[in-house]
Scaffold this motif. Structure first.
Motif, PDB file in Angstrom:
ATOM      1  N   THR A 116      -3.662 -12.411 -16.922  1.00 54.47           N
ATOM      2  CA  THR A 116      -4.166 -11.805 -15.683  1.00 54.47           C
ATOM      3  C   THR A 116      -3.056 -11.425 -14.713  1.00 54.47           C
ATOM      4  O   THR A 116      -3.320 -10.778 -13.702  1.00 54.47           O
ATOM      5  CB  THR A 116      -5.123 -12.769 -14.949  1.00 54.47           C
ATOM      6  OG1 THR A 116      -4.397 -13.960 -14.641  1.00 54.47           O
ATOM      7  CG2 THR A 116      -6.307 -13.104 -15.827  1.00 54.47           C
ATOM      8  N   GLY A 117      -1.858 -11.816 -15.001  1.00 54.10           N
ATOM      9  CA  GLY A 117      -0.772 -11.439 -14.100  1.00 54.10           C
ATOM     10  C   GLY A 117       0.563 -11.545 -14.831  1.00 54.10           C
ATOM     11  O   GLY A 117       0.734 -12.381 -15.723  1.00 54.10           O
ATOM     12  N   THR A 161      -1.465  -5.969 -15.264  1.00 51.90           N
ATOM     13  CA  THR A 161      -1.393  -6.366 -13.858  1.00 51.90           C
ATOM     14  C   THR A 161      -2.633  -7.189 -13.528  1.00 51.90           C
ATOM     15  O   THR A 161      -3.553  -7.308 -14.350  1.00 51.90           O
ATOM     16  CB  THR A 161      -1.369  -5.132 -12.938  1.00 51.90           C
ATOM     17  OG1 THR A 161      -2.580  -4.392 -13.168  1.00 51.90           O
ATOM     18  CG2 THR A 161      -0.172  -4.244 -13.234  1.00 51.90           C
ATOM     19  N   ALA A 162      -2.638  -7.744 -12.316  1.00 50.08           N
ATOM     20  CA  ALA A 162      -3.802  -8.532 -11.905  1.00 50.08           C
ATOM     21  C   ALA A 162      -5.050  -7.660 -11.897  1.00 50.08           C
ATOM     22  O   ALA A 162      -6.156  -8.114 -12.218  1.00 50.08           O
ATOM     23  CB  ALA A 162      -3.555  -9.134 -10.522  1.00 50.08           C
ATOM     24  N   PRO A 200      -6.221  -6.849 -16.264  1.00 55.43           N
ATOM     25  CA  PRO A 200      -5.844  -7.912 -17.205  1.00 55.43           C
ATOM     26  C   PRO A 200      -6.111  -7.492 -18.646  1.00 55.43           C
ATOM     27  O   PRO A 200      -6.830  -6.532 -18.893  1.00 55.43           O
ATOM     28  CB  PRO A 200      -6.732  -9.082 -16.781  1.00 55.43           C
ATOM     29  CG  PRO A 200      -7.902  -8.460 -16.130  1.00 55.43           C
ATOM     30  CD  PRO A 200      -7.445  -7.173 -15.513  1.00 55.43           C
ATOM     31  N   THR A 246       0.453 -15.244 -15.987  1.00 57.23           N
ATOM     32  CA  THR A 246      -0.691 -16.078 -15.603  1.00 57.23           C
ATOM     33  C   THR A 246      -1.783 -15.894 -16.651  1.00 57.23           C
ATOM     34  O   THR A 246      -2.252 -14.771 -16.870  1.00 57.23           O
ATOM     35  CB  THR A 246      -1.206 -15.674 -14.213  1.00 57.23           C
ATOM     36  OG1 THR A 246      -0.095 -15.616 -13.317  1.00 57.23           O
ATOM     37  CG2 THR A 246      -2.219 -16.674 -13.706  1.00 57.23           C
TER      38      THR A 246
END
Lengths: 265, 536
Positions: free
Chosen positions: B97-98, B173-174, B177, B248
């Protein structure tokens, strides 16, 4: 009286060698090729090497006079042919019959070859330097990046030293050919001496040996005379470096003269 | 039939000429001696830092280098790997997710010893990696397969260091995802990616023959050093700086026989494993992983994993060790001797007037040239083969006795290096013969061929020109042939300075040799034409 005779005999030898070299078909072509190759490669280098910021580590004089790396090969051929052709054709016997003092013949040859090389060298180096002075400020060699006015005393020394460098390479060629008596083998030896060291220095990782290799190598040491930046970090000072090449050149000439005297032609 | 006999006789005559001139035989022997002896100079003049501290020998040195994979290829294998054991077949899924990172644009150490990330600025490296990993334990160099997001090369599947398959070319990127999945079925591992966790796109498969039944599975992050290479007169300098990448992960799910806790590398564990004094000051001090929901939380809540280092093949770097081809540095000496003999074999006939006799005996002049080319090419090949076959093991023995680390090359690459060197000498000899036939002057021919072959190499490799000009020289001049000695590989998935200065040629080995072959062929054709058309 006898001194005057000796002096005039050497002048005759000089004149004879000058006539031979002048009338050889290849001499003019080789001198022209030396100039064209030197200026051409220097111009390519001056046009392509850029300095991207302060402390980029590029030496404007080395960049602008890079063509000497190629020009020296032609100069070596010219010097080798000046001696080797006479052995090739057997003419050397006639020369020695006319001029029994063989060292004088070699000295006259060396003087004449050095003179024409110096003339071509001045032309080639001056033209290279002018091209470099015109192109390099546009490639980042500016005051903002730590370079003052490029036409400085150090640049003049680099240019003058480069001409001397070419002359010494020519003398090395004369000496080695007198020693080997064969043009092709002599050219191979001279170019090997010049070009092999930098390649070997690449694989020598011991810093001491690396430094000694660079100090001993006729080309690497001799080209130290072109350095205008970072003098403290290089293995030899500019004139010391040229002195190493001079030792090679006059060592070869001395050995060549000695063998000329000792052995049959 | 008579024609064939005629050519055989010509070859025999040329062979007789060659072997009965003492100077030429001496030249060929010298070629072999120079090739071996000049190659020895490098290692003889070398000592490596590990058996000397300052000037004092420590006598406590082992031949060591980077870790190696199962084939012997040197690898980098450092990452932050949150893992648990999977026995038998199964599937690992995670959502990334990041993904972001930090790097030091100036290189060097940390600006502030108290703050490991002082001086670092935000940004990912092109080959920063975050993804899922199935690995044969945590030993450096062990087998693995991974599905990962990279800094700027999209989603990839990589396995066993040297293999790399491209997947969707997207950045994670957030806001966008990505799900990543690896399945294991026996020796076959298959990688997938997905935007929503339901529709999966296969990226590639790997067959890992020696993967044990129990493997470690989980999520990982790694980030290779940031490097700027600067070429300057007489060498190049590399400005290297450490980097960090943080991935993440959530929705981590393992199917199959996998129980027990996750092993979560603590912050600073990379530095602790390194053991070096002061290592805690660098970015390694902040490498490690934390659970997104606090200590002891469920894996489904995921982990924030911060890593440095890389899982990839290792490119020979400055001072780290020697490349196998450096044992053939003496080739240049042998090459010059062979060029001299080859040129002389033609020009001396002109010099002594023997060429009239030779051409009278063989009125079809092209055959004389062909016979000379066959003899010189053949003899040079044998000289080169013998010299290279001696030089490679002999120089390596000296290297090892000096405790130098020599990089891995496959047997195939070593054979190519030795046979290629022999072919290089053979083709260069024919080239020199052709040039000598055209110019009829020994000195001019020798100088022309040496300048054509050696000078571009010096300018491209041992000197000064910018990388673009150096690559151009190494592509079109006869010096391109030295690519045949290259054993190091330019890995597309590893960012390094792949310039001729560092031993990487732009052309493949055989293509590089073919460039010299082309030069020789053109010169030979012109020489043939000149010989047939002009008076002696």
């Amino acid at each position: 009286m006898s001194g005057a005779v000796k002096a005039s005999a050497f002048a005759d030898a000089l004149h004879a060698e000058w006539t031979k070299l002048r009338t050889l078909a290849g001499t003019a072509w080789l001198l022209a090729a030396a100039v064209v190759l030197t200026v051409g490669l220097s111009a390519v280098s001056a046009a392509t090497v850029t300095c991207d910021g302060a402390g980029c580590g590029e030496d404007p004089a080395k960049v602008g006079l890079l063509g000497v790396l190629a020009g020296q090969a032609v100069v070596a051929v010219l010097a080798v042919l000046a001696v080797g052709e006479e052995y090739g054709t057997g003419m050397i016997r006639v020369t020695f019959a006319a001029m029994p003092r063989r060292e004088a013949v070699l000295a006259a040859k060396a003087a004449v070859v050095a003179a024409v090389t110096a003339a071509a060298g001045v032309l080639a180096v001056a033209a290279s330097a002018l091209v470099a002075l015109a192109l390099e400020p546009g490639n980042g060699f500016t005051a903002g990046h730590g370079y003052g006015h490029l036409a400085s005393a150090a640049t003049l020394r680099a240019a003058f030293g480069s001409v001397l460098y070419l002359v010494l390479v020519a003398l090395l060629g004369v000496g080695v050919t007198a020693l080997l008596r064969d043009s092709a083998a002599a050219v191979g030896t001279v170019l090997g001496l010049l070009y092999l060291f930098p390649i070997l220095a690449q694989v020598i990782s011991n810093p001491d040996w690396h430094r000694h290799t660079m100090q001993l190598a006729p080309m690497q040491a001799g080209l130290d005379v072109q350095s205008t930046i970072g003098l403290a970090g290089q293995p030899l000072s500019p004139w010391q470096g040229l002195g190493v090449l001079a030792l090679w050149a006059f060592g070869a000439l001395g050995l060549g003269g000695l063998t000329l005297r000792l052995r049959d032609a | 039939m008579a024609g064939r006999d005629g050519f055989g006789q010509l070859v025999h005559a040329e062979w007789t000429k060659l072997r009965t001139v003492r100077g030429w035989v001496a030249g060929l022997v010298l070629a072999a001696i120079l090739t071996v002896a000049l190659g020895m100079l490098g290692p003889l003049g070398s000592k490596i830092a590990c058996d000397h501290v300052g000037d004092a020998p420590t006598h406590s040195c082992h031949i060591s280098g980077p870790p190696q994979d199962a084939t012997g290829q040197e690898v980098d294998d450092q990452s932050t790997f949150v893992h648990r054991t999977l026995t038998g077949d199964g599937t690992v899924t995670a959502r990334l997710t990041g993904f972001d990172g930090k790097y030091s644009p100036d290189g060097g150490g940390p600006a502030d010893p108290g703050n490991p990330t002082a001086g670092l600025i935000d940004g990912l490296q092109p080959w920063s990696k975050a993804g899922i990993l199935i690995k044969d334990g945590t030993t450096a160099g062990s087998a693995y397969a991974a599905v990962l997001a990279s800094g700027s090369h999209g989603i990839r599947m990589q396995y066993d260091y040297t293999h790399d398959t491209a997947g969707p070319a997207v950045s994670v990127t957030a806001a966008e995802p990505r799900w990543l999945r690896l399945t294991r079925a026996g020796d076959t591992l298959t990688g997938f990616s997905s935007t929503d966790g339901t529709t999966w796109t296969q990226i590639g498969t790997a067959h890992l023959a020696n993967l044990p039944k129990s493997v470690q599975v989980g999520v990982f992050t790694a980030s290779p050093d940031f490097a700027v290479v600067k070429n300057s007169f007489g060498g190049s300098s590399t400005n290297t700086g450490p980097t960090l990448a943080t991935g993440t992960f959530d929705q981590i799910a393992v199917t199959g026989d996998s129980t027990g806790d996750w092993t979560v590398p603590a912050i600073g564990s990379a530095a602790a494993a390194d053991g070096g004094p002061g290592a805690l000051q660098g970015p390694e001090a902040v490498a490690g992983a934390v659970s997104n929901a606090g200590a002891g939380a469920d894996a489904a809540d995921g982990f924030t994993v911060t890593g440095t280092g890389d899982i990839a093949p290792s490119a020979p770097g400055e001072g780290a060790g020697k490349t196998p081809e450096s044992s053939l540095a003496g080739t240049f000496g042998g090459l010059i001797a062979v060029i001299v003999v080859a040129a002389l074999s033609m020009t001396s006939e002109y010099r002594r007037g023997l060429i009239r006799t030779s051409l009278a005996a063989s009125p079809r002049r092209g055959r004389l040239l062909a016979a000379k080319a066959v003899v010189l090419g053949g003899v040079s090949f044998v000289v080169g083969l013998v010299a290279a076959a001696i030089a490679v093991p002999a120089v390596r023995a000296v290297d090892h006795s000096k405790r130098m680390y020599v990089y891995y090359a496959s047997t195939q690459a070593e054979i190519r290096m030795v046979v290629g060197t022999a072919l290089l000498l053979a083709v260069a000899a024919v080239f020199a013969l052709a040039i000598a036939t055209i110019v009829r002057r020994g000195a001019a021919a020798v100088a022309a061929v040496i300048v054509a072959v050696v000078l571009p190499y010096i300018l491209a490799v041992a000197s000064v020109l910018p990388a673009g000009a150096a690559e151009w020289l190494a592509r079109v001049t006869p010096a391109a042939a030295f690519a045949v000695q290259q054993t190091v590989t330019a890995w597309p998935q590893v960012k390094a300075s792949y310039t001729p200065t560092n031993g990487y040629f732009p052309l493949s080995p055989w293509l590089g040799l073919a460039v010299l072959g082309l030069w020789a062929a053109v010169a030979y054709a012109f020489a043939h034409r000149q010989l047939c058309r002009r008076d002696v």
